[in-house]
Design a protein around this motif. Structure first.
Motif, PDB file in Angstrom:
ATOM      1  N   LEU A 126      83.782  -5.749  42.302  1.00 35.46           N
ATOM      2  CA  LEU A 126      84.178  -6.044  40.916  1.00 35.46           C
ATOM      3  C   LEU A 126      84.638  -4.773  40.198  1.00 35.46           C
ATOM      4  CD1 LEU A 126      81.420  -8.646  40.043  1.00 35.46           C
ATOM      5  CD2 LEU A 126      83.896  -9.066  39.977  1.00 35.46           C
ATOM      6  N   LYS A 127      83.965  -3.666  40.446  1.00 37.24           N
ATOM      7  CA  LYS A 127      84.399  -2.390  39.855  1.00 37.24           C
ATOM      8  C   LYS A 127      85.733  -1.954  40.452  1.00 37.24           C
ATOM      9  CE  LYS A 127      79.703  -0.863  39.137  1.00 37.24           C
ATOM     10  NZ  LYS A 127      78.629  -0.258  39.890  1.00 37.24           N
ATOM     11  N   GLU A 128      85.838  -2.070  41.766  1.00 38.34           N
ATOM     12  CA  GLU A 128      87.054  -1.681  42.483  1.00 38.34           C
ATOM     13  C   GLU A 128      88.285  -2.411  41.939  1.00 38.34           C
ATOM     14  OE1 GLU A 128      89.068   0.127  45.936  1.00 38.34           O
ATOM     15  OE2 GLU A 128      87.089   0.498  45.086  1.00 38.34           O
ATOM     16  N   TYR A 129      88.093  -3.691  41.613  1.00 41.32           N
ATOM     17  CA  TYR A 129      89.209  -4.508  41.134  1.00 41.32           C
ATOM     18  C   TYR A 129      89.114  -4.771  39.627  1.00 41.32           C
ATOM     19  CZ  TYR A 129      90.081  -4.920  46.077  1.00 41.32           C
ATOM     20  OH  TYR A 129      90.333  -4.611  47.394  1.00 41.32           O
ATOM     21  N   LEU A 135      90.140 -11.228  42.835  1.00 42.78           N
ATOM     22  CA  LEU A 135      90.376 -10.185  43.831  1.00 42.78           C
ATOM     23  C   LEU A 135      89.077  -9.755  44.504  1.00 42.78           C
ATOM     24  CD1 LEU A 135      93.008  -7.976  41.944  1.00 42.78           C
ATOM     25  CD2 LEU A 135      93.425  -9.609  43.808  1.00 42.78           C
ATOM     26  N   ALA A 136      88.009  -9.616  43.722  1.00 43.03           N
ATOM     27  CA  ALA A 136      86.725  -9.202  44.290  1.00 43.03           C
ATOM     28  C   ALA A 136      86.214 -10.235  45.292  1.00 43.03           C
ATOM     29  CB  ALA A 136      85.704  -8.985  43.176  1.00 43.03           C
ATOM     30  N   HIS A 146      92.627  -6.364  53.531  1.00 44.37           N
ATOM     31  CA  HIS A 146      93.596  -7.443  53.328  1.00 44.37           C
ATOM     32  C   HIS A 146      94.025  -7.528  51.868  1.00 44.37           C
ATOM     33  CE1 HIS A 146      92.175  -9.183  57.253  1.00 44.37           C
ATOM     34  NE2 HIS A 146      93.486  -9.244  57.365  1.00 44.37           N
ATOM     35  N   VAL A 147      93.059  -7.488  50.968  1.00 43.76           N
ATOM     36  CA  VAL A 147      93.397  -7.607  49.542  1.00 43.76           C
ATOM     37  C   VAL A 147      94.269  -6.441  49.102  1.00 43.76           C
ATOM     38  CG1 VAL A 147      92.469  -7.658  47.184  1.00 43.76           C
ATOM     39  CG2 VAL A 147      91.390  -9.035  48.985  1.00 43.76           C
ATOM     40  N   ASP A 148      93.929  -5.236  49.520  1.00 42.87           N
ATOM     41  CA  ASP A 148      94.751  -4.072  49.158  1.00 42.87           C
ATOM     42  C   ASP A 148      96.165  -4.194  49.715  1.00 42.87           C
ATOM     43  OD1 ASP A 148      92.551  -3.078  47.817  1.00 42.87           O
ATOM     44  OD2 ASP A 148      92.025  -1.618  49.375  1.00 42.87           O
ATOM     45  N   TRP A 156     100.894  -7.442  43.465  1.00 49.39           N
ATOM     46  CA  TRP A 156      99.827  -7.922  42.592  1.00 49.39           C
ATOM     47  C   TRP A 156      99.244  -6.762  41.806  1.00 49.39           C
ATOM     48  CZ3 TRP A 156      96.352 -11.000  46.527  1.00 49.39           C
ATOM     49  CH2 TRP A 156      97.061 -12.091  47.020  1.00 49.39           C
ATOM     50  N   LYS A 157      98.888  -7.034  40.583  1.00 54.48           N
ATOM     51  CA  LYS A 157      98.220  -6.043  39.731  1.00 54.48           C
ATOM     52  C   LYS A 157      96.741  -6.411  39.631  1.00 54.48           C
ATOM     53  CE  LYS A 157     102.127  -4.082  38.786  1.00 54.48           C
ATOM     54  NZ  LYS A 157     102.581  -3.256  39.862  1.00 54.48           N
ATOM     55  N   LYS A 158      95.971  -5.577  38.975  1.00 50.81           N
ATOM     56  CA  LYS A 158      94.526  -5.815  38.853  1.00 50.81           C
ATOM     57  C   LYS A 158      94.216  -7.030  37.974  1.00 50.81           C
ATOM     58  CE  LYS A 158      93.117  -2.152  41.188  1.00 50.81           C
ATOM     59  NZ  LYS A 158      92.051  -1.222  41.311  1.00 50.81           N
ATOM     60  N   ASP A 159      95.227  -7.552  37.259  1.00 49.17           N
ATOM     61  CA  ASP A 159      95.011  -8.756  36.454  1.00 49.17           C
ATOM     62  C   ASP A 159      95.463 -10.026  37.186  1.00 49.17           C
ATOM     63  OD1 ASP A 159      97.756  -8.387  36.353  1.00 49.17           O
ATOM     64  OD2 ASP A 159      97.911  -8.653  34.182  1.00 49.17           O
ATOM     65  N   PHE A 160      95.606  -9.936  38.485  1.00 48.70           N
ATOM     66  CA  PHE A 160      96.032 -11.071  39.317  1.00 48.70           C
ATOM     67  C   PHE A 160      95.179 -12.301  39.036  1.00 48.70           C
ATOM     68  CE2 PHE A 160      95.473 -13.526  43.254  1.00 48.70           C
ATOM     69  CZ  PHE A 160      96.791 -13.865  43.525  1.00 48.70           C
ATOM     70  N   SER A 161      95.847 -13.473  38.881  1.00 50.77           N
ATOM     71  CA  SER A 161      95.098 -14.686  38.554  1.00 50.77           C
ATOM     72  C   SER A 161      95.558 -15.929  39.316  1.00 50.77           C
ATOM     73  CB  SER A 161      95.193 -14.966  37.049  1.00 50.77           C
ATOM     74  OG  SER A 161      96.541 -15.223  36.694  1.00 50.77           O
ATOM     75  N   LYS A 162      96.498 -15.779  40.227  1.00 51.11           N
ATOM     76  CA  LYS A 162      97.087 -16.942  40.896  1.00 51.11           C
ATOM     77  C   LYS A 162      96.442 -17.172  42.268  1.00 51.11           C
ATOM     78  CE  LYS A 162     101.356 -16.370  38.400  1.00 51.11           C
ATOM     79  NZ  LYS A 162     102.752 -16.008  38.450  1.00 51.11           N
TER      80      LYS A 162
END
Length: 191
Positions: A126-129, A135-136, A146-148, A156-162
């Motif tokens: 959660l801190k990382e993202y 994302l977390a 994979h996520v990175d 994708w940005k840190k506010d990714f929501s899709k």
């Protein structure tokens, strides 16, 4: 004439019984949900480590439910173990980051150790993202690598929501279910 009034009487009785049944069900609904659908075993440890790591206890409980259904002996075919399904290599890394000098991989089978380390790792992600649960949770399921790479590949940005854009169907469903369960845990247990 008697048949009509007899039918009306039966309808009235059926409606009364139905209302009573619905009322009775709703009075027990939360109990049934807590007991069978959204259990919270190890409540004290979930809350303790969640608060220590500044993570919502409902999120920790939801991860445990999806990962192991609160089965402390759970083990995946890939080698993840315990309530929070921690891979041994990840456990070694977490122990090093947490400065757990007495850590041994078999301790991942211990309920307290597994919840403590899994919650720490969830907090780390959660801190990382930057607090992005999607994302977390995707990283918890599919791995940070994979996520990175998805963030880089798809911009994708840190506010990714899709959630629907997560490439792995298993990870997409994992994130959806954990977030849905988190809401239910909040409602049932008032975290």
């Amino acid at each position: 004439m008697r048949r009509k009034s007899n039918t009306k009487g039966k309808i009235i009785i059926a409606v009364i019984v139905a209302c009573f049944s619905v009322s009775y069900f709703f009075s027990w609904k939360d109990t049934v949900m807590r007991e069978f659908v959204y259990p919270l075993q190890y409540d004290y440890m979930v809350r303790q480590y969640a608060y220590e790591e500044h993570v919502e206890p409902a999120l920790v409980a939801s991860v445990i439910l999806v990962e192991s259904k609160f089965d402390r002996t759970a083990a995946s075919h890939r080698g993840a173990v315990g309530l929070m399904q921690i891979m041994p290599d990840t456990g070694d890394w977490i122990a090093e980051e947490m400065n757990l000098s007495d850590y041994q991989p078999e301790r991942l089978n211990d309920v307290r150790t597994n919840i403590r380390m899994g919650t720490w790792y969830l907090a780390y992600l959660l801190k990382e993202y930057e607090g992005n649960k999607i994302l977390a949770l995707a990283a918890y399921n599919a791995g940070r690598g994979h996520v990175d790479s998805w963030m880089k590949q798809y911009g994708w940005k840190k506010d990714f929501s899709k959630i629907e854009e997560i490439p792995f169907s298993e990870t997409r469903e994992y994130v959806r279910i954990v977030l849905l369960n988190e809401k239910q845990y909040n409602q049932l247990y008032g975290f």
